[in-house]
Design an enzyme around this catalytic site. Structure first.
Site: not given
Ligand code: NOJ
Ligand code: CA
Length: 585
Positions: A55, A57, A59, A63, A233, A287
């Protein structure tokens, strides 16, 4: 303490990825001689689950700038390609595997200019980026689905799969592999839509050419930005059984095999290859949920021009029976790797993985995560991962020997799968709640999704926010990247050495495979051979020590080991619990 010094052992610094040319149009992807040695066969791929990686920033959510900060950490490990789990706009019912805008970055993760910076920095470090292509289904918040739901006659109705309910019941008896019906009734249009996963993930209708055009345009959008390929996926599920008949009792035991048997699957993949992939020098890994091992070359044989590699599910099933966690004998692993090591077709290629964001932590599952054995066993199974046939995939934290989480109750789980599974199995089918919870602790996907353990500080250095989006494993005090980087004998450095060893010995990538002791219940002993190069891999996959005897060891010299090597005479050696060695002869 290991016997040899890292640098002298491997002859200098870790092999870098060299100059990378990404996203460039390729001249001839079908050329057999060129296809034999390709960058993605020699790659070592590192999966990042952005939400839990770093992270930037504060929060509490990982990110893109956080990933940018840590690119050199990944490069220093020796990986050359990063698979980013979905980074696109999403309401996050399934952490980004429910996409509401395929051409926009999830605001919590950053902006498109962050993505462009990520690409630039990665390229400057010799790292390729591959993205997750999630196109069996979208989010129910995707504008296509909103429009599809809003009008029975509009052009988007047919983007999804709608059927009339049968006298108050779903259109057929198809179950979601996650539990419950695969259909959800929509009162506004008096119809039900199909969703193989959660109701928030309606399945796209690939039989509609407009849907395929949309998917191909999304792919080109990202390829033109320079990404080096896709992990696809649930790709085996895109073609649906046209009759939509009820499944038989037998089929209902493993519905994923029915979902993966759609009649147009291979035609759609070939179309995707012709129209998109063949125009770029990129890799694909699908997958292969619901695929029998013997059918895998249908996707991966290069002459068929479909996909490059798939993730086979036999390793995933090794310790499960339905929802239940079961013991796995070493013989099962040996069978899986022996099958993967037998060329099934002239030019098809495998993946090797133990961990990913859907699996429990490898050291807790295949090793022994108690304090006494954790490091040794994490290194032992890493030895297996990086010396088997196929392109290896490492999942974030695996290189630190990160373990499963200590769950105390159902409320500790975050995964969208869990409430449906509980409802279906415990509430409706009467499965014993204690037994279900025990299995869930060992197999649950959340085990892999706790924040990356960067250091021993509060929240493991993942975030400085008070509360990360998901709980940090309390063992980050002992198990974390800083600790590993400061300890020359750490799991991290052993991974790095193995990756470097793999780059130095092409037999580990291209060589043949032979299990030298298939019947031993604790020792995994195999050979990779290419031309004059022969490597022997000897791993004690157990908590006990014993002497081991093999004529192959008499002349062999040691390349790497996870323990001090005590030597031995005439091919007899002492193997400590979870001891692993790679020899050359
Ligand atoms: C497989 C992904 O790896 C998993 O995380 C996801 O929940 C399902 N596919 C549905 O997209
Ligand atoms: Ca953040």
């Amino acid at each position: 303490m290991r016997m040899l010094k890292r640098r002298s052992l491997l002859g200098g610094a870790v092999a870098g990825a060299g100059t990378v040319m990404i996203g460039r149009p390729a001249a001839a992807r079908g050329d057999q001689s060129a296809a034999r040695r390709t960058w993605w066969k020699e790659a070592v791929i590192y999966e990042v689950y952005p939400r839990s990686f770093k992270d930037s920033n504060n929060d509490g959510i990982g990110d893109l700038p956080g990933i940018i900060d840590k690119l050199s950490y990944i490069r220093d490990l020796g990986a050359d390609t990063i698979w980013l789990a979905p980074i696109f706009a999403s309401p996050n019912r399934d952490n980004g595997y429910d996409i509401s805008d395929y051409k926009a970055i999830m605001p919590e993760f950053g902006t498109m200019s962050d993505f462009d910076r990520l690409m630039e920095k990665a390229s400057s470090l010799g790292l390729r980026i591959i993205l997750d292509l999630v196109v069996n289904h979208t989010s129910d918040q995707h504008p296509w689905f909103q429009k599809s739901r809003a009008s029975k006659d509009g052009p988007y109705r047919d983007y999804y799969i709608w059927r009339e309910p049968k006298g108050g019941l779903p259109p057929n008896n198809w179950p979601s592999p996650w539990g419950g019906s695969a259909w959800t009734f929509d009162a506004a249009s008096d119809s039900s839509y199909l969703h193989l996963f959660s109701p928030y993930q309606p399945d796209l209708n690939w039989d509609n050419p407009a849907v395929r055009d949309e998917v191909f345009s999304i792919m080109k959008f990202w390829l033109d930005k320079g990404v080096a390929g896709f992990r696809m996926d649930a790709i085996t599920m895109i073609s649906k059984m046209p009759s939509f008949r009820d499944m038989t009792v037998e089929e209902l035991k493993a519905p994923e095999y029915v979902y993966a048997a759609g009649p147009h699957l291979h035609a759609y993949l070939r179309e995707m290859n012709d129209r998109v992939l063949s125009h770029y020098d990129v890799m694909t890994v699908g997958e292969a949920y619901g695929m029998h091992a013997q059918d895998i070359p249908l996707f991966t044989d290069s002459g068929r021009r479909e996909l490059d590699m798939v993730f086979a599910f036999d390793i995933v099933h090794v310790d499960r029976q339905g929802w239940r966690k079961i013991a796995w004998p070493l013989s099962k692993l040996k069978d899986i790797y022996a099958a993967a090591g037998r060329p099934q077709s002239p030019d098809s290629w495998n993946t090797v993985f133990l961990d990913n964001h859907d699996q429990p932590r490898a050291v807790s599952r295949f090793g022994n995560d108690t304090a006494f054995f954790r490091e040794a066993s994490a290194k032992a199974i890493a030895t297996m991962l990086l010396t088997q046939c196929g392109t290896p995939f490492i999942y974030q934290g695996e290189e630190l020997g990160m373990t499963n989480l200590p769950f105390e109750g159902l409320e500790d789980f975050e995964d969208v799968q869990v409430p449906t599974a509980w409802e279906t199995l415990v509430k409706r089918q009467g499965v014993d709640p204690e037994a279900f919870f025990e299995s869930l602790k060992g197999l649950g996907r959340d085990n892999a999704r706790s924040p990356m353990q960067w250091d021993a500080s509060k929240n493991a250095g993942f975030t400085t926010a008070d509360k990360p989006w998901y709980r940090v494993n309390p063992n980050h005090i002992q198990i974390n990247a800083r600790e590993c980087l400061n300890n020359p004998d750490s799991v991290y450095y052993y991974f790095r050495d193995l990756i470097a060893l793999r780059r130095k010995h092409p037999a580990l990538v291209h060589g043949s495979y032979q299990d030298l002791d298939p019947d031993h219940s604790a020792v995994f002993f195999y050979c990779r051979e290419s031309g004059k190069s022969r490597l022997f891999i000897l791993i004690n996959m157990s908590d006990r020590g014993f002497t081991y005897d093999s004529p192959h060891l008499a002349q062999a010299s040691l390349l790497i080991s996870n323990m001090a090597h005590r030597g031995g005479t005439r091919g007899v050696t002492w193997l400590a619990p979870w001891e692993a060695r790679v020899y050359t002869a």
